[in-house]
Design a protein around this motif. Structure first.
Motif, short mmCIF file in Angstrom:
data_model
loop_
_atom_site.label_atom_id
_atom_site.label_comp_id
_atom_site.label_asym_id
_atom_site.label_seq_id
_atom_site.Cartn_x
_atom_site.Cartn_y
_atom_site.Cartn_z
N TYR A 88 0.85 -1.19 0.00
CA TYR A 88 0.00 0.00 0.00
C TYR A 88 0.89 1.24 0.00
CZ TYR A 88 -3.46 -3.41 1.50
OH TYR A 88 -4.27 -4.51 1.57
N LEU A 89 0.84 1.99 -1.12
CA LEU A 89 1.68 3.19 -1.22
C LEU A 89 0.84 4.34 -1.76
CD1 LEU A 89 4.76 1.51 -2.94
CD2 LEU A 89 4.71 2.35 -0.59
N PHE A 90 1.32 5.57 -1.54
CA PHE A 90 0.67 6.74 -2.15
C PHE A 90 1.20 6.86 -3.57
CE2 PHE A 90 1.12 8.04 2.42
CZ PHE A 90 -0.22 7.91 2.74
N ASP A 91 0.42 6.35 -4.54
CA ASP A 91 0.89 6.27 -5.92
C ASP A 91 1.09 7.64 -6.58
OD1 ASP A 91 1.19 3.61 -6.08
OD2 ASP A 91 -0.66 3.18 -7.16
N ALA A 92 0.31 8.63 -6.13
CA ALA A 92 0.35 9.93 -6.80
C ALA A 92 1.52 10.81 -6.34
CB ALA A 92 -0.97 10.67 -6.56
N LEU A 146 12.73 10.66 -6.13
CA LEU A 146 11.82 11.71 -6.59
C LEU A 146 10.90 11.26 -7.72
CD1 LEU A 146 14.27 14.73 -6.39
CD2 LEU A 146 12.52 14.04 -4.75
N GLU A 147 11.00 9.98 -8.06
CA GLU A 147 10.12 9.48 -9.14
C GLU A 147 8.72 9.23 -8.62
OE1 GLU A 147 11.56 6.34 -11.63
OE2 GLU A 147 13.56 7.25 -11.67
N THR A 149 5.61 7.44 -7.59
CA THR A 149 5.49 6.08 -7.04
C THR A 149 4.69 5.16 -7.96
OG1 THR A 149 5.56 7.04 -4.84
CG2 THR A 149 4.71 4.79 -5.00
N GLY A 150 3.58 5.67 -8.49
CA GLY A 150 2.70 4.84 -9.31
C GLY A 150 3.38 4.24 -10.53
N GLY A 151 4.40 4.94 -11.05
CA GLY A 151 5.05 4.48 -12.27
C GLY A 151 6.23 3.56 -12.04
N LEU A 152 6.54 3.26 -10.79
CA LEU A 152 7.74 2.44 -10.52
C LEU A 152 7.50 0.98 -10.87
CD1 LEU A 152 8.71 3.78 -6.96
CD2 LEU A 152 9.86 4.27 -9.13
N PRO A 153 8.59 0.28 -11.27
CA PRO A 153 8.47 -1.16 -11.50
C PRO A 153 8.12 -1.88 -10.18
CG PRO A 153 10.63 -0.33 -12.19
CD PRO A 153 9.95 0.79 -11.50
N HIS A 154 7.52 -3.07 -10.31
CA HIS A 154 7.05 -3.83 -9.16
C HIS A 154 8.15 -4.01 -8.09
CE1 HIS A 154 4.83 -6.82 -6.92
NE2 HIS A 154 5.83 -7.68 -7.06
N GLY A 155 9.35 -4.36 -8.53
CA GLY A 155 10.44 -4.63 -7.58
C GLY A 155 10.76 -3.40 -6.74
#
Ligand SMILES: Nc1ncnc2c1ncn2[C@@H]1O[C@H](COP(=O)(O)OP(=O)(O)OP(=O)(O)O)[C@@H](O)[C@H]1O
Ligand SMILES: [Mg+2]
Length: 258
Positions: A88-92, A146-147, A149-155
């Motif tokens: 569970y992360l803040f994707d935005a 600083l990227e 979160t929502g766009g990060l690869p699964h790992g």
């Protein structure tokens, strides 16, 4: 004295004993694996220890203190943290914002200090930023701080979930399937992270995982469950050969190949 003692832990859901009279210890500084087929009760054990559920009966001692049935925030304050089967992360928000939010929960700056932006408050903010950055560095995630979160690869997302759990500076970290859904390279990176957490931060780890190669590679000791009960306990090489475990996994969809 063990760091964590689980004694006769039992959790019923209706008539189903998801955890059934389970007892085990976690020793300070070790990496303990908790394995078992789907539905064996692993996540329920984590939920009972971390205060998500109150056990039906049994006790949990941490640092020799009875912590049974305490609320999750109290358990976290005592020094136990956990990750979830789903991250569970803040994707935005940028990746580091997730860690900062968790650091803030621990720091709890007073309203007065926050409102008036006092020097003490600014100093605390700087310390928290440093702490979050140090954690990301340790876990090899500094470059994605600083990227989005929502766009990060699964790992990376799973790694970030671990960073969030570490933000409360726990003594014991419980990880629910930390390498699930990862490709082999991501698994290797994540296992390296877990070793570092133990070796460099001195955090004791309990790892629930279906990936046997990963579990056997990293754990000092393994407790195996089936139907909520312990069916074996021992070093990875003992567990690998144990006929009860091989039988428990037979017919299941899981990969028990080591
Ligand atoms: N909140 C709940 N309400 C009712 N039953 C539940 C609940 N949580 C878990 N269970 C049941 O308890 C048993 C143990 O589930 P648990 O999620 O602890 O297993 P697990 O070992 O983590 O499995 P998996 O490897 O699939 O994650 C299962 O039969 C499950 O259906
Ligand atoms: Mg589970």
């Amino acid at each position: 004295m063990p760091l964590l003692e689980v004694r006769n832990l039992t959790k019923y859901f209706g008539g189903l004993a998801a955890v059934d009279d389970l007892s085990f210890d976690v020793r300070e500084g070790e990496i303990l694996g908790l394995i078992g087929p789907n539905g064996a009760g692993k996540t329920t054990v984590f939920n009972c220890i971390s205060g998500v559920f109150s056990p039906t009966s049994g006790k949990v001692f941490f640092n020799d203190e009875d912590v049974t049935g305490l609320k999750p925030n109290k358990i976290a304050q005592r020094g136990i943290s956990r990750t979830f089967q789903i991250t569970y992360l803040f994707d935005a928000f940028p990746a580091i914002a997730n860690v900062l939010a968790a650091c803030h929960m621990r720091a709890k700056a007073g309203v007065w200090r926050t409102f008036f932006n006092t020097p003490r408050y600014r100093q605390q903010e700087a310390e928290i930023m440093q702490q979050a950055m140090d954690l990301l560095k340790l876990l090899g995630l500094a470059e994605i701080a600083l990227e989005n979160t929502g766009g990060l690869p699964h790992g990376h997302k799973r790694g970030l979930g671990v960073a969030v759990a570490l933000a409360t500076q726990p003594k014991l970290l419980m990880l629910d399937e930390p390498v699930t859904g990862m490709n082999p390279e991501e698994v290797r990176v994540q296992m390296d992270r877990l070793s570092k957490i133990r070796d460099e931060l001195g955090v004791t780890l309990v790892v629930v995982e279906h990936n046997m190669r990963a579990v056997m590679g990293i754990c000092d000791r393994i407790v195996a469950l089936n139907f909520g009960k312990q069916i074996a306990e021992g070093r990875p090489e003992e567990i690998r050969e144990n006929p009860d475990i091989i039988e428990a996994y037979l017919g299941s969809q899981e990969d028990y190949a080591t």
